[in-house]
Write a protein that holds these residues in place. Sequence first.
Motif, mmCIF file in Angstrom:
data_model
loop_
_atom_site.group_PDB
_atom_site.id
_atom_site.type_symbol
_atom_site.label_atom_id
_atom_site.label_comp_id
_atom_site.label_asym_id
_atom_site.label_seq_id
_atom_site.Cartn_x
_atom_site.Cartn_y
_atom_site.Cartn_z
ATOM 1 N N ALA A 18 -84.749 4.348 19.103
ATOM 2 C CA ALA A 18 -86.426 4.325 19.014
ATOM 3 C C ALA A 18 -86.861 3.195 19.855
ATOM 4 N N LEU A 19 -87.996 3.486 20.632
ATOM 5 C CA LEU A 19 -88.695 2.263 21.181
ATOM 6 C C LEU A 19 -88.989 1.067 20.417
ATOM 7 N N GLY A 20 -89.344 1.170 19.226
ATOM 8 C CA GLY A 20 -89.530 0.047 18.371
ATOM 9 C C GLY A 20 -88.286 -0.678 18.079
ATOM 10 N N HIS A 21 -87.171 0.069 17.770
ATOM 11 C CA HIS A 21 -85.944 -0.608 17.518
ATOM 12 C C HIS A 21 -85.272 -1.538 18.910
ATOM 13 N N LEU A 22 -85.559 -0.956 20.004
ATOM 14 C CA LEU A 22 -85.316 -1.715 21.150
ATOM 15 C C LEU A 22 -86.135 -3.100 21.560
ATOM 16 N N HIS A 23 -87.219 -2.974 21.122
ATOM 17 C CA HIS A 23 -88.273 -4.032 21.245
ATOM 18 C C HIS A 23 -88.009 -5.039 20.034
ATOM 19 N N THR A 25 -96.032 -7.970 19.128
ATOM 20 C CA THR A 25 -95.703 -7.879 17.376
ATOM 21 C C THR A 25 -96.650 -6.891 16.843
ATOM 22 N N ASP A 26 -97.734 -7.034 17.117
ATOM 23 C CA ASP A 26 -98.657 -5.949 16.357
ATOM 24 C C ASP A 26 -98.396 -4.793 16.826
ATOM 25 N N ASP A 27 -97.820 -4.351 17.936
ATOM 26 C CA ASP A 27 -97.436 -2.981 18.157
ATOM 27 C C ASP A 27 -96.381 -2.659 17.463
ATOM 28 N N LEU A 28 -95.266 -3.399 17.298
ATOM 29 C CA LEU A 28 -94.335 -3.168 16.418
ATOM 30 C C LEU A 28 -94.459 -2.903 14.943
ATOM 31 N N GLU A 29 -95.535 -3.545 14.313
ATOM 32 C CA GLU A 29 -96.002 -3.156 13.208
ATOM 33 C C GLU A 29 -96.431 -1.678 13.286
ATOM 34 N N LEU A 30 -97.546 -1.203 14.295
ATOM 35 C CA LEU A 30 -98.140 -0.148 14.372
ATOM 36 C C LEU A 30 -97.073 1.153 14.532
ATOM 37 N N ILE A 31 -96.115 1.017 15.042
ATOM 38 C CA ILE A 31 -95.267 1.869 15.555
ATOM 39 C C ILE A 31 -93.925 2.179 14.285
ATOM 40 N N SER A 32 -94.051 1.394 13.318
ATOM 41 C CA SER A 32 -93.144 1.198 12.274
ATOM 42 C C SER A 32 -93.581 2.213 11.265
ATOM 43 N N VAL A 33 -92.591 3.145 10.811
ATOM 44 C CA VAL A 33 -93.111 3.948 9.876
ATOM 45 C C VAL A 33 -93.881 3.370 8.553
ATOM 46 N N ASP A 34 -93.267 2.187 8.152
ATOM 47 C CA ASP A 34 -94.135 1.757 6.854
ATOM 48 C C ASP A 34 -94.855 0.459 7.443
ATOM 49 N N ASP A 59 -94.480 -2.413 8.819
ATOM 50 C CA ASP A 59 -94.000 -3.733 8.554
ATOM 51 C C ASP A 59 -93.403 -4.274 9.583
ATOM 52 N N GLY A 60 -93.243 -3.623 10.975
ATOM 53 C CA GLY A 60 -92.487 -4.334 12.019
ATOM 54 C C GLY A 60 -91.054 -3.947 12.006
ATOM 55 N N ARG A 61 -90.556 -3.246 10.964
ATOM 56 C CA ARG A 61 -89.182 -2.938 11.009
ATOM 57 C C ARG A 61 -88.856 -1.626 10.941
ATOM 58 N N GLY A 62 -87.599 -1.258 11.173
ATOM 59 C CA GLY A 62 -87.103 0.287 11.174
ATOM 60 C C GLY A 62 -87.512 0.824 9.649
ATOM 61 N N PRO A 63 -87.470 2.169 9.375
ATOM 62 C CA PRO A 63 -87.659 3.074 10.628
ATOM 63 C C PRO A 63 -88.888 3.180 11.399
ATOM 64 N N TRP A 64 -88.626 3.855 12.676
ATOM 65 C CA TRP A 64 -89.724 3.819 13.770
ATOM 66 C C TRP A 64 -90.138 5.156 14.008
ATOM 67 N N LEU A 65 -91.247 5.250 14.413
ATOM 68 C CA LEU A 65 -92.051 6.510 14.868
ATOM 69 C C LEU A 65 -91.309 6.877 16.087
#
Length: 364
Positions: free
Chosen positions: A193-198, A231-240, A242-248
């Motif tokens: 996932a894009l979010g996981h990598l970042h 960091t704000d993007d990570l929050e936005l693309i996390s399913v919950d 919260d900036g952590r997995g799982p990710w969109l």
Amino acid sequence: MAPDAMPAGTLLQPRPSDAFLLGSPNWRSTKQLRTPGHIVSTAEKFGRSAQEIALRLSKLGIEGIEAGLYSNDHWRTYRAEIALLATTDPHSTGWHPQSEVMPYHHLATTARRIQLPLADAIKVAEHYDIRVSPPPPDGPIKASNSIGDVIAAARHMGVGLDKFVTYTGEIKFADRIDNLLLEDIDDTNKPIALGHLHYIAQELDLDIDEVTQYVVNVGLTPPNVRRELSTDDLELISVDLDGRGPWLDTRLPVQPHHLIKAYADLYLPPEQVVARLTSLGFRMAFAELPDLTGFPDLTLLRQASTGLYLDPDKPVTLAHLVHASRRRSEPITDVAERLQKLGMKVPDLATTVRNAMARVPREN
């Protein structure tokens, strides 16, 4: 839907012990009630035969129980069965379902703990129609193994990393990047996932190109899009959110419920959410933005018991539909239709109600 929902027949007369069979005071799910662990532990607790417990649960509408698997002896002890059939899920206090593979690691370590030969432990699992995962190749996975070794072993066994870790026991690597990679990868054949990598790059203060190359080196596939994330993007693309997995997943369209939750939790207007997600390579599953005036849909998206959001990957339960219908004073059909429009998984309502009514226990 209503006229044919209620099958004919006299309702089964309850017994005082039925509440205990159904898991009182912490009511268990149907999936847990049909497990061999629940049946034999209840039999031992009350001095009844396991077969008698199985037959009564079947009469109470718990489907999928094969009573012939269970002993008809009263006051029998089930020490080995209770230990072996306990779940390995750290978030649960339940029993291992017959529909899921039992981790070899759990079976082997439990057998050693209760001093039961491994062959006998396997026979217990097989007796109750529970499949056991194969042992990991070349012995146990240790901390000295690289994540590349673990990925190769998981592929050899034909399971995802999440299942592999469950089967083999907790894995800790010397390098933190390997532990972070392991946190949120299930299918090693899909891109990370894009979010996981970042998230890994930010946690370790590494350049995103370094992390991407490392992912390739250990045999994984990087995301199919390349973007710079804050960091704000990570929050936005996390399913919950919260900036952590799982990710969109960039390969799947973003559903309306994610915008509603982002507005409620991150105070981001839907127009801004759509614009940012689109710039990051996501696509939307809708043409019109949801109405967020007064947060009308939050009561639909939150679980009544916990206040947490419904899991978007799981079907919405009939219990939630009924509760939301009563809270909103709306027909249950309207609630189901609205949740579907928000992108939630809602089974066919007529079929769900009919199946629920068919499980109401009746006399033969």
